[in-house]
Design a protein around this motif. Structure first.
Motif, PDB file in Angstrom:
ATOM      1  N   THR A 112       0.826  -1.209   0.000  1.00 18.66           N
ATOM      2  CA  THR A 112       0.000   0.000   0.000  1.00 18.66           C
ATOM      3  C   THR A 112       0.858   1.254   0.000  1.00 18.66           C
ATOM      4  O   THR A 112       0.585   2.227  -0.727  1.00 18.66           O
ATOM      5  CB  THR A 112      -0.932  -0.017   1.218  1.00 18.66           C
ATOM      6  OG1 THR A 112      -1.742  -1.196   1.179  1.00 18.66           O
ATOM      7  CG2 THR A 112      -1.826   1.201   1.237  1.00 18.66           C
ATOM      8  N   THR A 113       1.922   1.252   0.821  1.00 19.36           N
ATOM      9  CA  THR A 113       2.816   2.413   0.858  1.00 19.36           C
ATOM     10  C   THR A 113       3.504   2.628  -0.483  1.00 19.36           C
ATOM     11  O   THR A 113       3.614   3.770  -0.982  1.00 19.36           O
ATOM     12  CB  THR A 113       3.858   2.220   1.969  1.00 19.36           C
ATOM     13  OG1 THR A 113       3.185   2.004   3.211  1.00 19.36           O
ATOM     14  CG2 THR A 113       4.756   3.429   2.085  1.00 19.36           C
ATOM     15  N   MET A 114       3.962   1.549  -1.093  1.00 20.42           N
ATOM     16  CA  MET A 114       4.638   1.677  -2.383  1.00 20.42           C
ATOM     17  C   MET A 114       3.678   2.125  -3.479  1.00 20.42           C
ATOM     18  O   MET A 114       4.019   2.968  -4.328  1.00 20.42           O
ATOM     19  CB  MET A 114       5.271   0.338  -2.757  1.00 20.42           C
ATOM     20  CG  MET A 114       6.079   0.356  -4.042  1.00 20.42           C
ATOM     21  SD  MET A 114       6.808  -1.241  -4.393  1.00 20.42           S
ATOM     22  CE  MET A 114       5.325  -2.241  -4.512  1.00 20.42           C
ATOM     23  N   ALA A 115       2.448   1.579  -3.475  1.00 19.88           N
ATOM     24  CA  ALA A 115       1.467   1.977  -4.485  1.00 19.88           C
ATOM     25  C   ALA A 115       1.068   3.444  -4.321  1.00 19.88           C
ATOM     26  O   ALA A 115       0.893   4.169  -5.312  1.00 19.88           O
ATOM     27  CB  ALA A 115       0.238   1.078  -4.379  1.00 19.88           C
ATOM     28  N   ALA A 116       0.947   3.887  -3.093  1.00 19.72           N
ATOM     29  CA  ALA A 116       0.589   5.296  -2.870  1.00 19.72           C
ATOM     30  C   ALA A 116       1.702   6.229  -3.339  1.00 19.72           C
ATOM     31  O   ALA A 116       1.449   7.276  -3.941  1.00 19.72           O
ATOM     32  CB  ALA A 116       0.293   5.532  -1.394  1.00 19.72           C
ATOM     33  N   SER A 117       2.958   5.856  -3.081  1.00 21.38           N
ATOM     34  CA  SER A 117       4.067   6.701  -3.536  1.00 21.38           C
ATOM     35  C   SER A 117       4.199   6.689  -5.050  1.00 21.38           C
ATOM     36  O   SER A 117       4.621   7.688  -5.654  1.00 21.38           O
ATOM     37  CB  SER A 117       5.369   6.234  -2.898  1.00 21.38           C
ATOM     38  OG  SER A 117       5.666   4.899  -3.293  1.00 21.38           O
TER      39      SER A 117
END
Length: 423
Positions: free
Chosen positions: A285-290
């Motif tokens: 989720t963190t990587m997709a948001a960034s």
């Protein structure tokens, strides 16, 4: 120990031991169950240097008894130069005793009167002074007698028989149970320490396997970072009330079932997924948001293919060749896996799915193309990629009548499709 050894020897001696005759003490003396203690007590040089408490202690430790000449004894052995005698008749609780060699003699060789004289203390006898001679002057003052030169007789030793309390519990009679208890306690401690070490090693092994599984999942997510970013953007840009809205959780579950779990199963980490799912999904989720918040690249339609182009440029490149073949195309639309180009010519609808990757194309991309063709009700479906296809992907495309193409074959393929002429 010597006292008990003497008792055991007494039980084992044959009855013929009494053939040696009977003995009695020459005078009142001491007899002990320990020959070494008897020698120590009989040595006057040692006894005079010690206290009475020391003598009483030795008498108690050596099981010494006061013996008078009226007691009959039977010789059963001769140990270390001292006779070992047994009382006749036997007395319960009285073991065989050691005598000094000169303190015991056969009964027939000692007269009874001599024994009686030795048994009674002799009072000092005063000598009468001889009458003075005529020519010898009578001395005056205190006279020196022979009785003054005789040393006083030592007082008789009175030994009181002390019975040592004997244990009644078998646990205290032998040290075997104590050794057995120590052995059991040692085994329990060793087993407990071994079990703790096994638990520690098992926990370390599981931790290492979890780290490897998380690393494998993050590598897969990094490979599909662009796709995950588009999914994340679509999930948050599409209104919730829209029929085409798909939540980010749904996208995440789809990526887990189609990509993560098969990879974990091949490596033997499938059972670890419940323990690492939260960590992995949080990182994804963190990587997709960034990735989603990055500004989109400018729309450029390249005329030639190069390996550094992104997914949008690759879809525009394929769309350009389809348009050159005489098809009406719409701008490419980014989906979960790649981009979709809707093409139309004389009411014949074709859907082309573009996917750019440096590794072989797997079944998940094929399933995405099948789903898009079914939803759009297109007559022709094709998937275009710069990478080769796996054997499973080829079989899946053949089964569902999806054409798997390389971008170099796109112009030839779309140009060879027979399109009905519409008047």
């Amino acid at each position: 120990m010597r006292i008990w050894a003497s008792a055991c020897l007494l039980l084992c001696l044959p009855a013929s031991a009494s053939a040696a005759g009977l003995f009695s003490a020459v005078h009142p003396t001491l007899a002990c169950g320990d020959d070494a203690i008897l020698r120590t007590l009989s040595d006057q040089a040692i006894s005079t240097q010690q206290s009475s408490a020391w003598r009483k202690t030795l008498i108690r430790q050596g099981d010494c008894h006061d013996v008078t000449p009226d007691i009959r004894w039977e010789k059963i052995a001769n140990r270390n130069g001292l006779p070992l005698m047994r009382r006749v008749p036997p007395v319960p609780g009285l073991p065989p005793l050691y005598f000094m060699t000169g303190a015991i003699a056969p009964i027939g060789s000692v007269p009874a009167t001599a024994a009686a004289e030795h048994s009674l203390p002799r009072p000092p006898v005063a000598q009468q002074p001889a009458p003075p001679a005529a020519d010898t002057p009578t001395p005056t003052g205190p006279q020196h007698t022979e009785a003054d030169d005789t040393p006083p007789a030592p007082p008789p030793v009175i030994v009181q028989q002390a019975e040592t309390p004997r244990p009644t519990d078998i646990f205290f009679m032998t040290r075997g149970f104590q050794k057995l208890g120590s052995l059991i306690l040692t085994l329990m401690l060793v087993c407990g320490a071994g079990w703790v070490m096994v638990l520690i090693l098992r926990a370390g092994w599981l931790m290492a396997r979890r780290r490897k599984a998380v690393r494998a999942c993050l590598e897969l997510a990094q490979r599909h970072s662009a796709m995950l970013g588009r999914w994340y953007q679509n999930a948050h840009d599409t209104p919730v009330t829209s029929p085409s809205h798909t939540s980010w959780t749904t996208y995440l579950d789809r990526f887990t079932r189609s990509t993560l779990l098969p990879t974990l199963t091949r490596h033997g980490y499938h059972a670890l997924w419940p323990s690492i799912c939260r960590t992995v999904q949080g990182h994804i989720t963190t990587m997709a948001a960034s990735t989603a918040i990055r500004p989109p690249a400018a729309a450029v339609t390249p005329s030639t293919y190069h390996q550094d182009m992104n997914q949008a440029e690759y879809a525009a490149f394929c769309s350009q060749w389809i348009a050159k073949a005489g098809w009406d195309t719409r701008p490419p639309v980014a989906t979960g896996l790649g981009s979709v180009i809707q093409c139309n010519r004389n009411n014949l609808k074709m859907l082309v799915h573009c996917w750019m990757d440096r590794k072989p194309v797997h079944e998940d991309v094929i399933w995405q193309g099948i789903k898009e063709k079914t939803d759009s009700k297109a007559s022709v479906g094709a998937i275009v990629s710069n990478a080769p296809y796996t054997q499973e992907a080829l079989l899946l495309g053949k089964k569902h009548r999806i054409f798997l193409l390389h971008h170099e074959d796109v112009f030839k393929f779309v140009s060879g499709i027979e399109v009905p002429d519409v008047a």
